[in-house]
Structure formats: C-alpha cells, structure tokens
Enzyme design. Sequence first.
Site, PDB file in Angstrom:
ATOM      1  N   ILE A  15      53.793  22.583  60.118  1.00 41.81           N
ATOM      2  CA  ILE A  15      53.879  23.217  61.431  1.00 41.81           C
ATOM      3  C   ILE A  15      55.316  23.594  61.752  1.00 41.81           C
ATOM      4  CG2 ILE A  15      53.574  22.846  63.909  1.00 41.81           C
ATOM      5  CD1 ILE A  15      51.130  21.166  63.286  1.00 41.81           C
ATOM      6  N   ARG A  17      57.552  24.491  59.746  1.00 41.67           N
ATOM      7  CA  ARG A  17      57.904  25.690  58.969  1.00 41.67           C
ATOM      8  C   ARG A  17      57.452  26.958  59.702  1.00 41.67           C
ATOM      9  NH1 ARG A  17      59.737  26.789  54.053  1.00 41.67           N
ATOM     10  NH2 ARG A  17      59.976  24.545  53.705  1.00 41.67           N
ATOM     11  N   SER A  36      65.190  15.102  58.276  1.00 36.62           N
ATOM     12  CA  SER A  36      64.046  14.420  57.692  1.00 36.62           C
ATOM     13  C   SER A  36      64.516  13.060  57.212  1.00 36.62           C
ATOM     14  CB  SER A  36      63.481  15.227  56.515  1.00 36.62           C
ATOM     15  OG  SER A  36      62.461  14.494  55.852  1.00 36.62           O
ATOM     16  N   ARG A  37      63.594  12.125  57.116  1.00 31.81           N
ATOM     17  CA  ARG A  37      63.951  10.827  56.522  1.00 31.81           C
ATOM     18  C   ARG A  37      64.075  10.950  55.015  1.00 31.81           C
ATOM     19  NH1 ARG A  37      59.533   7.027  59.387  1.00 31.81           N
ATOM     20  NH2 ARG A  37      58.246   8.781  58.691  1.00 31.81           N
ATOM     21  N   TYR A  58      66.941  10.985  61.444  1.00 35.72           N
ATOM     22  CA  TYR A  58      66.700  11.574  62.754  1.00 35.72           C
ATOM     23  C   TYR A  58      67.806  11.198  63.738  1.00 35.72           C
ATOM     24  CZ  TYR A  58      62.030  12.353  60.841  1.00 35.72           C
ATOM     25  OH  TYR A  58      60.972  12.750  60.062  1.00 35.72           O
ATOM     26  N   HIS A  79      55.722  10.555  67.785  1.00 38.37           N
ATOM     27  CA  HIS A  79      56.221  11.450  68.841  1.00 38.37           C
ATOM     28  C   HIS A  79      57.001  10.693  69.906  1.00 38.37           C
ATOM     29  CE1 HIS A  79      53.092  14.879  68.015  1.00 38.37           C
ATOM     30  NE2 HIS A  79      53.933  14.680  67.022  1.00 38.37           N
ATOM     31  N   LYS A  97      52.013  18.548  70.130  1.00 37.17           N
ATOM     32  CA  LYS A  97      50.853  17.886  70.720  1.00 37.17           C
ATOM     33  C   LYS A  97      50.240  16.930  69.686  1.00 37.17           C
ATOM     34  CE  LYS A  97      47.938  20.172  68.084  1.00 37.17           C
ATOM     35  NZ  LYS A  97      47.130  19.479  67.064  1.00 37.17           N
ATOM     36  N   ARG A 165      47.186  12.209  56.059  1.00 33.84           N
ATOM     37  CA  ARG A 165      47.580  12.111  57.465  1.00 33.84           C
ATOM     38  C   ARG A 165      46.391  12.193  58.417  1.00 33.84           C
ATOM     39  NH1 ARG A 165      48.161  15.425  61.646  1.00 33.84           N
ATOM     40  NH2 ARG A 165      47.597  17.273  60.438  1.00 33.84           N
ATOM     41  N   ASP A 178      43.984  15.564  66.703  1.00 33.28           N
ATOM     42  CA  ASP A 178      44.539  16.654  65.900  1.00 33.28           C
ATOM     43  C   ASP A 178      44.039  18.017  66.354  1.00 33.28           C
ATOM     44  OD1 ASP A 178      46.320  16.934  63.442  1.00 33.28           O
ATOM     45  OD2 ASP A 178      44.653  18.271  62.944  1.00 33.28           O
TER      46      ASP A 178
END
Length: 325
Positions: A15, A17, A36-37, A58, A79, A97, A165, A178
């Site tokens: 998302i 991207r 990113s981690r 982060y 989030h 969201k 995920r 989702d």
Amino acid sequence: MSNNLKWGILGPGKIARKFAEDLQVVENAEIYAVASRDMDRARQFGSDFNPSKVYGSYLELAQDDEVDVVYVATPHAFHFEYTMLCLKHGKHVLVEKPMGMNEVEVETMMNEARSRGLFLMEGLWTRFVPATGKLLELINNKVIGDIVAIRADFGFKSKMDMQGRLFEKKLGGGSLLDIGIYPVYLSLLILGIPVDIMATARMTKTGVDSYCSMMFSYDNHSKASLESTLEAHTPIEAYIYGTHGKIKVATRFHHSERIELYEEEDIIEHYDLKYSGNGYVHEIEEVQNCIKEGKTESPGLPLKTSLQLTRILDKVRAEIGLQYE
C-alpha cells in the site's frame, strides 16, 4: 516549514508503494524519508522513489526534524504504537485504516494529537475520491428520497496462508478490519450510528474471521446489510435504496468511478467520475491542504468519525467473538 511538505513513509509495503506513486504527482508534496525495520527493504523502496533519507528504524524517522508529516503503513496491530511515536516527536500523521485496534487506542491517539496541536487522520482514502462526493450530493439532495436500506460487500479469494498477514491474529488479521471496514464506513457515512448490530462470522484456525456478515438497524428503521470475506470474489458493489429509487455504486465501490441512478429497474442517469493516480491523490491533497491551513483534523473525515467507526467495529467483533491480544 518549507513550501513543500516533507513526507516520511513508515512501513514500505504494498500500500505504501501505491501511496508513494501518488505522492510523486501531488503539488508541493515531497517523499523525504522512508523507514523500515529491515534496512534492505528500506533501501529497495528508496531506490525506486529516491527519498533524501532512508532509515533502518522507525525511531530514526520520527526523530528527523525535517519530516513534516508521516504516513504510517504498517500492519494494523502496530498503527497505535508508531502513530504515538510520531506524534510524540511532533509529526503530523496520516495512519492507514483501521486507525487502531480498538476504541481505547483510537481515543488515546486523538488525545495525543489534540494536546500537541498536530494533524491526525485515518487513511480512509475512499472518503475523498470523486464518486464519494457525488454520492453524498445525491443523498443530501434526496434524489432517491429517504434512505431505507444499504447493501454493500467486499470480498476476494485469498491464498489461505495461515502464516500470512491476513490470517495472523498478532498482526490484526481477518476480513473485518482489512476489508469489512469499507462497507461499515459507507453505512456510517450515509446512515450514521446503528442502534442495533447483529453479526455472524466464519473463523479460521488462527482465530480471525475469514467471512463476516453484518446487519445494522437504525432509529429511523432503515437497515444496512454488509459482508466481507477472504474466501471468495464478490461483486464489491454498493446499493443505496431510497423511497424514490436507488443508487448503485459500481465495483469496486470504495473507489468507484461510476455511479448509477435508478428509478424502479431502469437507469435514469449515470455519472463517470475518474479518480487521479491510484486513488490516493485526493486523500494526500486533503492532508496537505489541512496542514497548510493550520487544521488539526479533516472536515471531511474528522476524528470523531474514526472513533465512531472503531466503536462499531468493536461491537461487531464482540458479536462474532473476535478478540486480539
């Protein structure tokens, strides 16, 4: 703050991207940093979008004084943690969201943003695409009379990967949060807060819903029939029924480009409403305009709406026995 708003992207997934592609075409928007981690993922994203900074944590992004606003695009379960991190470091935030995993998380984020005078918005991009504006215009003008019912679905056949995920409880998996959030949000936008919620679901062995069916009832006796599923491809359409006709929001209804107005079974009008880019352009422009005007909330998607939406989702979860850690 420079003329350009410098965006940080936290969580460079699929998302993010699409979002970054749209950021590139918005006036006065700059992809300044990505984090990113996994440093390799951050560098790959950086090679495609050429941000000024690439971070392997982060916290580093949140601590960067040049970043004006952060787009939080991690899995749902994170989030809250990363929105709070960014807010506490003085960053405006657009968070994907669902805003949080429950009412307490959302209320805490809201209070943090307000106490610091920072902009915060949930990434419900569907609110800002042209078709949504036209739909609200038709409804507010009572073109189909009083609304008596809504029917909306969202489903696709997912690979049933219980380690992925979508099915991982620790990541906030399941169809409701989702994709079910889209029909639920549509019902909130049009009919408001239901007085009664009934829901049933089919659960996976990981303890999340792969199918959810909802029926909402309202004070004015109108109804909303809503579905989400990861088990099958569904039409992904929405119908709004009124006392004098109906409106069809064509697939995919959450970012539709066509609205049809019916009298009985006959189309009497249709509207072709193209959105820009991947559809996120309109959301980005809303965030940019709000921040430049000194607003801490979007008039189109205020924080109280996100809190109401979360409370409805919490009630649905209670109905179907969906609990997250």
